[in-house]
Design a protein around this motif. Structure first.
Motif, PDB file in Angstrom:
ATOM      1  N   ASP A 195       0.746  -1.209  -0.050  1.00 31.21           N
ATOM      2  CA  ASP A 195      -0.062   0.070  -0.094  1.00 31.21           C
ATOM      3  C   ASP A 195       0.902   1.254   0.006  1.00 31.21           C
ATOM      4  O   ASP A 195       1.310   1.777   1.102  1.00 31.21           O
ATOM      5  CB  ASP A 195      -1.046   0.119   1.228  1.00 31.21           C
ATOM      6  N   VAL A 196       1.133   1.682  -1.109  1.00 35.30           N
ATOM      7  CA  VAL A 196       2.368   2.694  -1.076  1.00 35.30           C
ATOM      8  C   VAL A 196       1.695   4.007  -0.875  1.00 35.30           C
ATOM      9  O   VAL A 196       2.379   5.096  -0.550  1.00 35.30           O
ATOM     10  CB  VAL A 196       2.912   2.776  -2.635  1.00 35.30           C
ATOM     11  N   ASP A 197       0.390   4.220  -1.100  1.00 36.53           N
ATOM     12  CA  ASP A 197      -0.295   5.876  -0.745  1.00 36.53           C
ATOM     13  C   ASP A 197      -0.970   5.551   0.421  1.00 36.53           C
ATOM     14  O   ASP A 197      -1.848   6.816   0.788  1.00 36.53           O
ATOM     15  CB  ASP A 197      -1.070   6.187  -2.273  1.00 36.53           C
ATOM     16  N   LEU A 198      -1.132   4.542   1.216  1.00 36.71           N
ATOM     17  CA  LEU A 198      -1.708   4.631   2.439  1.00 36.71           C
ATOM     18  C   LEU A 198      -3.162   4.689   2.156  1.00 36.71           C
ATOM     19  O   LEU A 198      -3.706   5.393   3.315  1.00 36.71           O
ATOM     20  CB  LEU A 198      -0.907   5.451   3.617  1.00 36.71           C
TER      21      LEU A 198
ATOM     22  N   ALA B  25       3.392  -2.247   8.308  1.00 35.96           N
ATOM     23  CA  ALA B  25       3.464  -2.141   9.807  1.00 35.96           C
ATOM     24  C   ALA B  25       4.920  -2.194  10.500  1.00 35.96           C
ATOM     25  O   ALA B  25       5.734  -3.020   9.917  1.00 35.96           O
ATOM     26  CB  ALA B  25       2.477  -2.813  10.503  1.00 35.96           C
ATOM     27  N   ARG B  26       5.256  -1.663  11.871  1.00 36.04           N
ATOM     28  CA  ARG B  26       6.420  -1.740  12.070  1.00 36.04           C
ATOM     29  C   ARG B  26       6.240  -2.117  13.630  1.00 36.04           C
ATOM     30  O   ARG B  26       5.567  -1.307  14.375  1.00 36.04           O
ATOM     31  CB  ARG B  26       7.502  -0.495  12.031  1.00 36.04           C
ATOM     32  N   VAL B  27       6.772  -3.228  14.104  1.00 35.44           N
ATOM     33  CA  VAL B  27       6.636  -3.778  15.381  1.00 35.44           C
ATOM     34  C   VAL B  27       7.781  -3.855  16.335  1.00 35.44           C
ATOM     35  O   VAL B  27       8.791  -4.279  15.570  1.00 35.44           O
ATOM     36  CB  VAL B  27       5.912  -5.272  15.381  1.00 35.44           C
ATOM     37  N   THR B  28       7.937  -3.169  17.480  1.00 31.90           N
ATOM     38  CA  THR B  28       9.068  -3.134  18.336  1.00 31.90           C
ATOM     39  C   THR B  28       8.595  -4.289  19.375  1.00 31.90           C
ATOM     40  O   THR B  28       7.769  -3.860  20.310  1.00 31.90           O
ATOM     41  CB  THR B  28       9.556  -1.892  18.648  1.00 31.90           C
ATOM     42  N   VAL B  29       9.636  -4.944  19.922  1.00 35.20           N
ATOM     43  CA  VAL B  29       9.612  -5.806  21.070  1.00 35.20           C
ATOM     44  C   VAL B  29      10.825  -5.379  22.000  1.00 35.20           C
ATOM     45  O   VAL B  29      11.827  -5.355  21.703  1.00 35.20           O
ATOM     46  CB  VAL B  29       9.344  -7.192  20.889  1.00 35.20           C
ATOM     47  N   GLU B  30      10.401  -5.254  23.298  1.00 36.28           N
ATOM     48  CA  GLU B  30      11.310  -5.064  24.309  1.00 36.28           C
ATOM     49  C   GLU B  30      11.510  -6.163  25.377  1.00 36.28           C
ATOM     50  O   GLU B  30      10.263  -6.469  25.716  1.00 36.28           O
ATOM     51  CB  GLU B  30      11.036  -3.495  25.267  1.00 36.28           C
TER      52      GLU B  30
ATOM     53  N   ASN C 111      -1.344   3.034   9.026  1.00 35.02           N
ATOM     54  CA  ASN C 111      -2.112   4.610   8.826  1.00 35.02           C
ATOM     55  C   ASN C 111      -1.720   5.546  10.022  1.00 35.02           C
ATOM     56  O   ASN C 111      -2.125   6.833  10.436  1.00 35.02           O
ATOM     57  CB  ASN C 111      -3.557   4.101   9.158  1.00 35.02           C
ATOM     58  N   GLY C 112      -0.770   5.151  10.813  1.00 35.81           N
ATOM     59  CA  GLY C 112      -0.086   6.124  11.701  1.00 35.81           C
ATOM     60  C   GLY C 112      -0.479   5.655  13.102  1.00 35.81           C
ATOM     61  O   GLY C 112       0.150   6.395  13.992  1.00 35.81           O
ATOM     62  N   THR C 113      -1.582   4.920  13.274  1.00 35.73           N
ATOM     63  CA  THR C 113      -1.669   4.689  14.674  1.00 35.73           C
ATOM     64  C   THR C 113      -0.774   3.769  15.387  1.00 35.73           C
ATOM     65  O   THR C 113       0.029   3.018  14.882  1.00 35.73           O
ATOM     66  CB  THR C 113      -2.960   3.696  14.705  1.00 35.73           C
ATOM     67  N   VAL C 114      -0.414   4.250  16.841  1.00 33.20           N
ATOM     68  CA  VAL C 114       0.422   3.542  17.401  1.00 33.20           C
ATOM     69  C   VAL C 114      -0.212   2.831  18.631  1.00 33.20           C
ATOM     70  O   VAL C 114      -1.036   3.590  19.326  1.00 33.20           O
ATOM     71  CB  VAL C 114       1.444   4.418  18.058  1.00 33.20           C
ATOM     72  N   GLN C 115      -0.017   1.577  18.816  1.00 30.25           N
ATOM     73  CA  GLN C 115      -0.604   0.719  19.780  1.00 30.25           C
ATOM     74  C   GLN C 115       0.420   0.082  20.590  1.00 30.25           C
ATOM     75  O   GLN C 115       1.413  -0.468  20.350  1.00 30.25           O
ATOM     76  CB  GLN C 115      -1.547  -0.286  19.126  1.00 30.25           C
TER      77      GLN C 115
ATOM     78  N   MET D 238      -5.697  -7.200  16.514  1.00 30.05           N
ATOM     79  CA  MET D 238      -6.473  -6.554  15.730  1.00 30.05           C
ATOM     80  C   MET D 238      -6.144  -4.963  15.728  1.00 30.05           C
ATOM     81  O   MET D 238      -5.943  -4.417  16.774  1.00 30.05           O
ATOM     82  CB  MET D 238      -7.925  -6.656  16.313  1.00 30.05           C
ATOM     83  N   HIS D 239      -6.626  -4.277  14.559  1.00 27.80           N
ATOM     84  CA  HIS D 239      -6.131  -2.716  14.631  1.00 27.80           C
ATOM     85  C   HIS D 239      -6.967  -2.240  15.710  1.00 27.80           C
ATOM     86  O   HIS D 239      -8.684  -2.337  15.944  1.00 27.80           O
ATOM     87  CB  HIS D 239      -6.742  -2.198  13.408  1.00 27.80           C
ATOM     88  N   PRO D 240      -6.636  -1.181  16.835  1.00 23.83           N
ATOM     89  CA  PRO D 240      -7.349  -1.019  17.839  1.00 23.83           C
ATOM     90  C   PRO D 240      -8.320   0.391  17.307  1.00 23.83           C
ATOM     91  O   PRO D 240      -8.032   0.792  16.365  1.00 23.83           O
ATOM     92  CB  PRO D 240      -6.283  -0.147  18.825  1.00 23.83           C
ATOM     93  N   SER D 241      -9.534   0.439  18.267  1.00 22.71           N
ATOM     94  CA  SER D 241     -10.202   1.429  18.169  1.00 22.71           C
ATOM     95  C   SER D 241      -9.777   2.877  18.800  1.00 22.71           C
ATOM     96  O   SER D 241      -8.431   2.744  19.291  1.00 22.71           O
ATOM     97  CB  SER D 241     -11.356   1.393  18.997  1.00 22.71           C
ATOM     98  N   ALA D 242     -10.193   3.947  18.408  1.00 26.25           N
ATOM     99  CA  ALA D 242      -9.519   5.180  18.845  1.00 26.25           C
ATOM    100  C   ALA D 242      -9.092   5.128  20.508  1.00 26.25           C
ATOM    101  O   ALA D 242      -7.986   5.746  20.738  1.00 26.25           O
ATOM    102  CB  ALA D 242     -10.252   6.438  18.559  1.00 26.25           C
ATOM    103  N   ASP D 243      -9.606   4.586  21.242  1.00 26.46           N
ATOM    104  CA  ASP D 243      -9.580   4.764  22.788  1.00 26.46           C
ATOM    105  C   ASP D 243      -8.453   3.496  23.072  1.00 26.46           C
ATOM    106  O   ASP D 243      -8.093   3.743  24.149  1.00 26.46           O
ATOM    107  CB  ASP D 243     -10.665   4.559  23.640  1.00 26.46           C
ATOM    108  N   GLN D 244      -8.296   2.802  22.053  1.00 29.16           N
ATOM    109  CA  GLN D 244      -7.261   1.690  22.457  1.00 29.16           C
ATOM    110  C   GLN D 244      -5.718   2.276  22.111  1.00 29.16           C
ATOM    111  O   GLN D 244      -4.806   1.633  22.601  1.00 29.16           O
ATOM    112  CB  GLN D 244      -7.373   0.369  22.046  1.00 29.16           C
ATOM    113  N   ALA D 245      -5.767   3.236  21.322  1.00 24.72           N
ATOM    114  CA  ALA D 245      -4.355   3.633  20.680  1.00 24.72           C
ATOM    115  C   ALA D 245      -3.808   4.607  21.537  1.00 24.72           C
ATOM    116  O   ALA D 245      -4.528   5.132  22.276  1.00 24.72           O
ATOM    117  CB  ALA D 245      -4.623   4.314  19.213  1.00 24.72           C
ATOM    118  N   HIS D 246      -2.544   4.892  21.419  1.00 27.25           N
ATOM    119  CA  HIS D 246      -1.667   5.787  22.147  1.00 27.25           C
ATOM    120  C   HIS D 246      -0.758   6.714  21.237  1.00 27.25           C
ATOM    121  O   HIS D 246      -0.619   6.614  20.155  1.00 27.25           O
ATOM    122  CB  HIS D 246      -0.740   4.941  22.880  1.00 27.25           C
TER     123      HIS D 246
END
Length: 555
Positions: A175-178, A481-486, A529-533, A547-555
């Motif tokens: 998805d090059v144009d998001l 998407a990009r995922v970081t695990v600490e 889409n820029g959402t960070v969870q 699953m992609h979060p709803s607005a209140d689950q995103a940070h």
């Protein structure tokens, strides 16, 4: 068992239990697992160029049962069309007990064209995976549809507007144009005619070999923009409009990734004896930065014969580094990402130059095979000339594959991996995925004119691991998407992409090795889409379906 919690499905994936080998890292289980795929190149005395490039393979869960299936691309004959009937592509369904069943006919995916590669993606956002198969000749788009709860594929190449009759090699969905819809990039190789082709010989001899690609002009690639549901999921050729027109490259490897971590997908192309190309995505328009970035040539400013490609953060600095397999006596090349759009050829410094010199690399992939929390490297090898030993006594047509272990901060050493790695073959396309759901990465290898390999990992489940599968609202696989695990004071970064290696497509799930740590301290997901969870402490040794979060689950 599946339980939804704050946008996360805690999944116990279907699996079966096997015995882990002692010092053996991989074993070939293809035959006993029922994978009896035989690649047919149709090679003859004419030495037609497409005959030597082999074909690709894909890991995909086409029936959405939580188990990775296998799709193998076949070739056939370029001179006798009837013989291609016994060289069709093949789909093997994973039964979940360690075996596979041939479902080619039932699924209607046995294309009989002269096959090269395969790209996998859910281009119509209906929750199941579609396939695009490249050929020397007309390509094929297979749309996955459920009929009476049975997945069946329909050919919609022309209806969708993605027909291409050239010499297709690797292809990729992204998805090059998001906008939430997967676009399609198709790499083409050479303008080569079966009817009118030169005969090439070793200088000063009568020994016929496959021609140098520099004898032929390049063939233009195609970029197809997905128009979405309003246009019936059709595509439009926007190669020129997006800045992707170029008439110099002879592409074999395609990789979409976010090179500069700005949130969109850039494009890297491995080219055969033309400069590799790095197209930076600037709001849906691409600019070639290959030469400026240092990723077009090696550190001596020389052209190389690029075949396969992958990217990963090998040194733990958070930036994706690039790796390209090349021709024998050139060495493969690892470009270390310095940030700011610049790379350094670090092949020698990181221990990969001398070990790769005697081999001709094709399929490749970064995997944490032992789950010790750093990225190791697999390379599939095999020469292109079956008679190479007659003009180069130091070479072999059949070659062994290689496994390189990361010793920390990107320094690699080649390691013994069992008898399967010592077996010589003519390996080409390579795909990566955890087909038995035991928490380590397995490898599928297509061999030119040979039987397929399914390399079961015997090493990774000695350590802890965490698997992440993303489910987007649009762009269902969350490609990009990009995922970081600490964990234990370390951060690991992985990006979601299916198409990498050479002519092949891999599992979109991400596997993070945790070593001795029994949990991850935190998981951060940057959605396309820029959402960070952000997820908190997470138990190891499981797959999370997020699953992609709803607005209140995103940070």
């Amino acid at each position: 068992m599946l339980r939804l919690l704050a946008g996360v499905a805690l999944a116990v994936a279907p699996t079966f239990t096997g015995e882990a080998g002692g010092s053996t890292k991989f074993i070939d289980v293809a035959w006993e697992a029922g994978v009896r795929f035989q690649h047919v190149s149709g090679a003859g005395n004419e030495h037609h160029m497409p005959e030597t490039y082999g074909s690709g393979v894909a890991f995909l869960d086409y029936d959405a049962d939580g188990l990775l299936d296998l799709y193998w691309v076949n070739s056939g004959s370029l001179e006798d069309s009837e013989s291609s009937l016994v060289a069709t592509n093949a789909l093997y369904r994973n039964s979940g007990d360690g075996t596979f069943v041939d479902r080619t006919k039932a699924s209607s995916v046995g294309d009989a064209g002269y096959g090269m590669g395969v790209a996998v993606g859910d281009y119509d956002n209906d929750g199941d995976l579609d396939m695009y198969v490249t050929n020397y000749g007309p390509n094929v788009l297979y749309q996955n549809a459920m009929e009476a709860d049975v997945p069946t594929f329909h050919i919609l190449t022309h209806e969708a507007g993605v027909a291409d009759d050239g010499w297709g090699t690797s292809a990729a969905f992204s998805d090059v144009d998001l906008d939430g819809y997967l676009d399609l990039y198709v790499a083409n190789y050479l303008n080569y005619s079966i009817e009118d082709h030169p005969s090439c010989k070793v200088a000063g001899t009568d020994l016929t070999i496959y021609c140098d690609p520099r004898r032929f002009s390049p063939q233009r690639d195609r970029f197809f923009h997905n128009l979405g549901p309003a246009e019936g999921w059709a595509f439009k050729d926007r190669t020129e409009a997006t800045g992707l027109v170029q008439d110099l490259g002879k592409e074999l490897g395609v990789l979409f990734l976010d090179v500069d971590l700005d949130g969109d997908q850039d494009l890297y192309l491995a080219c055969d004896l033309t400069p590799n190309l790095l197209f930076m995505n600037e709001g849906g328009l691409f600019k070639d930065r290959g030469l400026a970035s240092g990723t077009s040539l090696n550190d001596e400013g020389e052209l190389e014969a690029g075949m396969g490609v992958d990217a990963a953060d090998v040194d733990g600095d958070g930036l994706p580094d690039l790796f390209v397999t090349n021709f024998q006596w050139q060495s493969n090349t690892l470009y270390r990402n310095l940030g700011g759009g610049f790379f350094l050829d670090a092949t020698s410094a990181l221990g990969l130059e001398g070990a790769s010199m005697p081999y001709l690399g094709f399929g490749t992939g970064f995997i944490d095979y032992d789950n010790d929390s750093d990225m190791d490297l697999f390379v599939a090898n095999g020469h292109v000339d079956e008679n190479v030993e007659q003009y180069d006594a130091a070479s072999r047509y059949e070659q062994r594959n290689q496994l390189f272990e990361n010793q920390g901060r990107g320094r690699f050493i080649e390691v013994e991996a069992g008898s399967v790695m010592e077996t010589e073959g003519v390996s080409r396309g390579t795909a990566f995925g955890d087909y038995d759901n035991d928490g380590d990465v397995d490898i599928a290898v297509s061999n030119s004119n040979g039987m397929a390999h399914l390399l079961q990992n015997q090493e990774g489940n000695h350590n802890h691991w965490l698997g992440i599968q993303l489910k987007g609202e649009a762009n269902c696989d969350a490609l990009g998407a990009r995922v970081t695990v600490e964990s234990g004071g370390r951060k690991r970064h992985l990006q979601v992409h299916r198409t990498r290696s050479y002519l092949s497509s891999s599992d979109a799930r991400l596997l993070f090795g945790l070593g001795t740590k029994a949990e991850a301290d935190a998981v951060t997901i940057e959605w396309p889409n820029g959402t960070v969870q952000v997820l908190g402490s997470t138990k190891a040794d499981q797959y999370l379906v997020v699953m992609h979060p709803s607005a209140d689950q995103a940070h």
